[in-house]
Design an enzyme around this catalytic site. Structure first.
Site, short mmCIF file in Angstrom:
data_model
loop_
_atom_site.label_atom_id
_atom_site.label_comp_id
_atom_site.label_asym_id
_atom_site.label_seq_id
_atom_site.Cartn_x
_atom_site.Cartn_y
_atom_site.Cartn_z
CE LYS A 22 -1.80 1.53 4.03
NZ LYS A 22 -1.47 2.92 4.33
CG ASN A 23 2.24 2.68 3.49
OD1 ASN A 23 1.09 2.98 3.17
ND2 ASN A 23 2.60 2.44 4.73
CB CYS A 117 -5.14 9.74 11.72
SG CYS A 117 -3.59 8.98 12.09
CG ASP A 305 3.23 1.18 9.64
OD1 ASP A 305 3.48 1.48 8.46
OD2 ASP A 305 2.90 2.03 10.50
NE ARG A 397 -6.93 4.21 5.43
CZ ARG A 397 -5.96 4.65 6.25
NH1 ARG A 397 -6.20 4.83 7.53
NH2 ARG A 397 -4.76 4.93 5.78
C1 EPZ Z 1 4.22 6.88 6.58
O1 EPZ Z 1 3.43 7.88 7.15
C2 EPZ Z 1 3.30 5.68 6.41
N1 EPZ Z 1 2.21 6.04 5.50
C3 EPZ Z 1 2.75 5.23 7.77
O2 EPZ Z 1 1.98 4.06 7.55
C4 EPZ Z 1 3.93 4.88 8.67
O3 EPZ Z 1 3.45 4.52 9.94
C5 EPZ Z 1 4.86 6.10 8.78
O4 EPZ Z 1 5.29 6.50 7.46
C6 EPZ Z 1 6.10 5.80 9.61
O5 EPZ Z 1 6.80 4.72 9.04
C7 EPZ Z 1 2.43 6.05 4.17
O6 EPZ Z 1 3.53 5.81 3.70
C8 EPZ Z 1 1.26 6.40 3.30
P1 EPZ Z 1 6.20 10.20 8.75
P2 EPZ Z 1 4.00 9.40 7.20
O7 EPZ Z 1 6.12 11.49 8.00
O8 EPZ Z 1 4.89 9.67 6.06
C9 EPZ Z 1 6.50 13.38 12.32
C10 EPZ Z 1 0.12 2.67 7.75
O9 EPZ Z 1 -0.30 2.06 8.73
N2 EPZ Z 1 6.47 14.39 11.24
O10 EPZ Z 1 7.35 9.31 8.48
O11 EPZ Z 1 2.83 10.31 7.40
C11 EPZ Z 1 5.17 12.63 12.39
O12 EPZ Z 1 4.26 13.34 13.19
C12 EPZ Z 1 0.59 4.09 7.91
O13 EPZ Z 1 0.23 2.20 6.60
C13 EPZ Z 1 6.56 15.74 11.58
O14 EPZ Z 1 6.65 16.09 12.75
O15 EPZ Z 1 4.87 9.38 8.53
C14 EPZ Z 1 5.57 11.31 12.99
O16 EPZ Z 1 5.64 11.46 14.40
C15 EPZ Z 1 0.31 4.60 9.30
N3 EPZ Z 1 6.53 16.66 10.57
C16 EPZ Z 1 6.97 11.06 12.44
O17 EPZ Z 1 7.44 12.36 12.00
C17 EPZ Z 1 6.43 16.30 9.24
O18 EPZ Z 1 6.42 17.18 8.37
C18 EPZ Z 1 7.03 10.11 11.26
O19 EPZ Z 1 6.09 10.55 10.30
C19 EPZ Z 1 6.36 14.93 8.93
C20 EPZ Z 1 6.39 14.00 9.94
#
Ligand code: EPZ
Length: 416
Positions: A22-23, A117, A305, A397
């Site tokens: 998915k990702n 979320c 995850d 999803r």
């Molecule tokens: C991706 O989300 C995945 N989703 C998530 O999978 C996964 O859990 C996550 O990466 C971590 O591996 C997709 O790829 C579509 P991040 P993403 O930006 O990119 C903070 C699932 O179950 N952050 O790596 O949104 C954020 O709050 C989903 O398939 C900032 O502070 O995650 C988090 O604490 C859930 N500012 C951490 O970094 C930003 O601008 C990691 O977030 C961006 C992120």
């Protein structure tokens, strides 16, 4: 709201085939915005999230044709609008992945701010700061991000924290920027590498793929191409845990253990042996499972995850285990639901202590997010009596035809 009704403790055995990631599918579908032409993407999982992303691409003016299950033609004859509306972005926060390719190819985008979320506020400040560093003007107005740039200039970007979609957004902008972009502290997830593999096949010049330092030589000429995406390591990990919970009679096909090495190492510490033989993963489970300590980390560390799903396995181990969740601020929503099933898990800030040896008894619970829901399905399958899982939209999803595939293994699970 749909629900699963599971009668637990059935003997499960057979083969599960892992679907496309998915990702990886979500950013790769967005990459079709970058260049005109006809793309053919295969091994795309049949998921609500993919459907939402395809709807967004249609809204932007791309034509989508499904050629077979898991296979799509995407025809880009020119982007018709630069706006990703609230109702489409609210349906799936990963829709924010269109801003990078829109900025890269159109030098303008108007994308609704993604909400948070259940697992956290999930800001996008790292994405926006990096776009500004490339010369984009970013204004947030009425819940929309308005981004535009006369020219997008290659630059050196230092992400303050590892961000998967942030890295993906910046790579998709940088491939069409003027000059070279360096991204330090880039996410190393296999899904990021898969996107970069597609982009290079389209004519981009990305080096350092799989490392935390990506170098992108901006180019104006990208072309459409065909691409098969990688299999889903999180789905594979979920099913490996299911097999370990049910005596190891479930084999998993189409997965790549190389994307799960730390996860496999932690299972080994528990006494679970995971081995791959001619593209089939077999699991050997000991009489007693050892308790362990684990901390989630960006790839190649233990994947956040798979944290909820591992918690179910730890509830069956001997003694006390502990999980440190370092990625998201609120990713223990599944704990109270698992405790309703008879687990004994205590949360102390970012740390959860899991007391093992607990017999699970069916109850009514609810899925709070995608992976929490998957953990509840695992728990329901090993619990006595009947477990009802509400709000399974979260689960659907990210897992294609989960109930159907589990029934094929002998599970008693139906839609309520
Ligand atoms: C991706 O989300 C995945 N989703 C998530 O999978 C996964 O859990 C996550 O990466 C971590 O591996 C997709 O790829 C579509 P991040 P993403 O930006 O990119 C903070 C699932 O179950 N952050 O790596 O949104 C954020 O709050 C989903 O398939 C900032 O502070 O995650 C988090 O604490 C859930 N500012 C951490 O970094 C930003 O601008 C990691 O977030 C961006 C992120």
């Amino acid at each position: 709201m749909a629900k699963y009704i599971i009668k637990g403790k059935k003997q499960l055995a057979g083969e599960l085939e892992v679907k496309g990631a998915k990702n990886a599918a979500l950013p790769i579908l967005c990459a079709a915005i970058l260049a005109k032409g006809r793309y053919h993407f295969s091994n795309i999982p049949e998921l609500k999230d993919v459907e939402n992303m395809l709807n967004l691409l249609r809204h932007l003016g791309l034509k989508i044709e499904k050629t077979a299950p898991h296979s799509y033609y995407i025809l880009n004859e020119g982007v018709k609008t630069l706006e990703a509306p609230y109702d489409l972005v609210k349906a799936m926060r990963a829709s924010f992945l269109v801003i990078g390719p829109l900025l890269g190819s159109q030098k303008e985008a108007r994308v609704s701010m993604p909400g948070g979320c259940a697992i956290g506020s999930r800001p996008v400040n790292f994405h926006l700061q990096a776009f500004e560093k490339m010369g984009a003007k970013i204004v947030i107005d009425h819940g929309f991000v308005l981004a535009n740039a006369e020219t997008l200039n290659g630059t050196e970007i230092n992400f303050p924290g590892v961000t998967v979609t942030g890295t993906e957004n910046l790579v998709m902008a940088a491939v069409m920027a003027k000059g070279k972009t360096i991204i330090n502290n880039a996410a190393r997830e296999p899904e990021v590498a898969d996107l970069c593999g597609l982009l290079n096949k389209m004519g981009a010049k990305i080096t350092g793929i799989g490392s935390d330092r990506l170098e992108i030589d901006g180019t104006v000429e990208l072309r459409a191409c065909d691409y098969e995406i990688i299999s889903d390591r999180v789905e594979a990990g979920t099913f490996i845990i299911l097999s370990a919970l049910t005596g190891g009679k479930i084999e998993i096909k189409n997965a790549r253990l190389q994307h799960l090495s730390v996860f496999v190492k932690k299972l080994k510490e528990m006494g679970v042996d995971v081995a791959e033989k001619n593209k089939t993963i077999k699991i050997n489970v000991p009489e007693k499972l050892n308790s362990i300590r684990v901390q989630t980390e960006p790839y190649p560390g233990f994947p956040t995850d798979l944290q909820p799903q591992l918690m179910v396995l730890l509830s069956q181990a001997e003694g006390e285990s502990a999980i440190e969740e370092t990625i998201f601020e609120n990713r223990f929503m599944h704990v109270q639901e698992l405790n309703r099933l008879g687990a004994r898990i205590q949360v102390e800030g970012h740390r959860a202590v899991v007391y093992g040896g607990k017999k699970l008894i069916g109850a009514e619970v609810k899925a709070t997010d995608l992976r929490a829901g998957a953990a509840l399905v695992l728990a329901g399958l090993i619990a006595e009596n009947t477990t009802v899982i509400n709000e399974i939209e979260h689960i659907e999803r990210g897992y294609e035809d989960l109930a159907g595939r589990l029934r094929a293994l002998g599970a008693d699970i139906c839609l309520g």
